[in-house]
Design a protein around this motif. Structure first.
Motif, PDB file in Angstrom:
ATOM      1  N   VAL A  44     -57.584  -8.749 -50.225  1.00 28.85           N
ATOM      2  CA  VAL A  44     -57.445  -8.812 -48.766  1.00 28.85           C
ATOM      3  C   VAL A  44     -57.465  -7.408 -48.157  1.00 28.85           C
ATOM      4  O   VAL A  44     -57.027  -7.212 -47.020  1.00 28.85           O
ATOM      5  CB  VAL A  44     -56.165  -9.576 -48.344  1.00 28.85           C
ATOM      6  N   TRP A  47     -58.024  -6.583 -44.277  1.00 25.90           N
ATOM      7  CA  TRP A  47     -57.760  -7.725 -43.405  1.00 25.90           C
ATOM      8  C   TRP A  47     -56.694  -7.327 -42.389  1.00 25.90           C
ATOM      9  O   TRP A  47     -55.720  -6.655 -42.729  1.00 25.90           O
ATOM     10  CB  TRP A  47     -57.266  -8.914 -44.202  1.00 25.90           C
ATOM     11  N   ASP A  48     -56.840  -7.795 -41.151  1.00 25.98           N
ATOM     12  CA  ASP A  48     -55.812  -7.512 -40.144  1.00 25.98           C
ATOM     13  C   ASP A  48     -54.717  -8.574 -40.214  1.00 25.98           C
ATOM     14  O   ASP A  48     -54.817  -9.559 -40.961  1.00 25.98           O
ATOM     15  CB  ASP A  48     -56.411  -7.386 -38.746  1.00 25.98           C
ATOM     16  N   ASP A  50     -53.740 -10.924 -38.189  1.00 26.80           N
ATOM     17  CA  ASP A  50     -54.138 -12.287 -37.833  1.00 26.80           C
ATOM     18  C   ASP A  50     -54.881 -12.965 -38.975  1.00 26.80           C
ATOM     19  O   ASP A  50     -54.644 -14.142 -39.269  1.00 26.80           O
ATOM     20  CB  ASP A  50     -55.018 -12.288 -36.576  1.00 26.80           C
ATOM     21  N   GLN A  51     -55.772 -12.248 -39.612  1.00 19.38           N
ATOM     22  CA  GLN A  51     -56.500 -12.818 -40.747  1.00 19.38           C
ATOM     23  C   GLN A  51     -55.545 -13.169 -41.883  1.00 19.38           C
ATOM     24  O   GLN A  51     -55.670 -14.236 -42.494  1.00 19.38           O
ATOM     25  CB  GLN A  51     -57.562 -11.834 -41.250  1.00 19.38           C
ATOM     26  N   LEU A  52     -54.601 -12.279 -42.152  1.00 19.72           N
ATOM     27  CA  LEU A  52     -53.628 -12.550 -43.216  1.00 19.72           C
ATOM     28  C   LEU A  52     -52.760 -13.755 -42.881  1.00 19.72           C
ATOM     29  O   LEU A  52     -52.419 -14.548 -43.755  1.00 19.72           O
ATOM     30  CB  LEU A  52     -52.757 -11.323 -43.466  1.00 19.72           C
ATOM     31  N   ASP A  54     -53.653 -16.325 -41.108  1.00 25.02           N
ATOM     32  CA  ASP A  54     -54.479 -17.539 -41.125  1.00 25.02           C
ATOM     33  C   ASP A  54     -54.730 -18.080 -42.521  1.00 25.02           C
ATOM     34  O   ASP A  54     -55.019 -19.256 -42.689  1.00 25.02           O
ATOM     35  CB  ASP A  54     -55.832 -17.278 -40.460  1.00 25.02           C
ATOM     36  N   ALA A  56     -57.055 -18.482 -45.951  1.00 25.54           N
ATOM     37  CA  ALA A  56     -58.486 -18.449 -46.233  1.00 25.54           C
ATOM     38  C   ALA A  56     -58.985 -19.781 -46.768  1.00 25.54           C
ATOM     39  O   ALA A  56     -58.253 -20.510 -47.433  1.00 25.54           O
ATOM     40  CB  ALA A  56     -58.780 -17.345 -47.240  1.00 25.54           C
ATOM     41  N   GLU A  74     -52.875 -20.833 -47.693  1.00 23.79           N
ATOM     42  CA  GLU A  74     -52.119 -20.232 -46.596  1.00 23.79           C
ATOM     43  C   GLU A  74     -50.938 -19.459 -47.155  1.00 23.79           C
ATOM     44  O   GLU A  74     -50.378 -19.818 -48.195  1.00 23.79           O
ATOM     45  CB  GLU A  74     -51.614 -21.311 -45.646  1.00 23.79           C
TER      46      GLU A  74
END
Length: 90
Positions: A44, A47-48, A50-52, A54, A56, A74
């Protein structure tokens, strides 16, 4: 995940012929728990927040839907370094 466990892990997406499919120095990883990708590490790096948060949807041939399917992971609320399997989708 402790440093020793991290060093033993295999990274999601690493080529099966890669002689060193483990984590790379300077990268950040999450441990995938449960489901078809159980035990793999997800890179990761970059990754910002928000991405973290959310999680994958990761392509996998060994999930419920076979080739083309995705396994959803998640962050675990009590330990966001571990991502729990939520199910598969086509």
């Amino acid at each position: 995940m402790d440093d020793e466990a991290l060093l033993r892990g295999r990274v999601y997406g690493a080529d099966h012929d890669d002689p060193d499919p483990g984590p790379r120095p300077g990268h950040e990883y999450r441990e995938l728990v449960g489901g078809p990708l159980d035990g793999l590490l997800l890179d990761v790096t970059g990754w910002d927040a928000d991405q973290l948060a959310d999680g994958a949807a990761l392509a996998t041939e060994i999930g419920k839907y076979g080739p083309g399917g995705r396994a959803h992971y998640e962050p675990r609320p009590a330990d966001p370094r571990r991502w729990d399997w939520q199910g598969d989708t086509p």
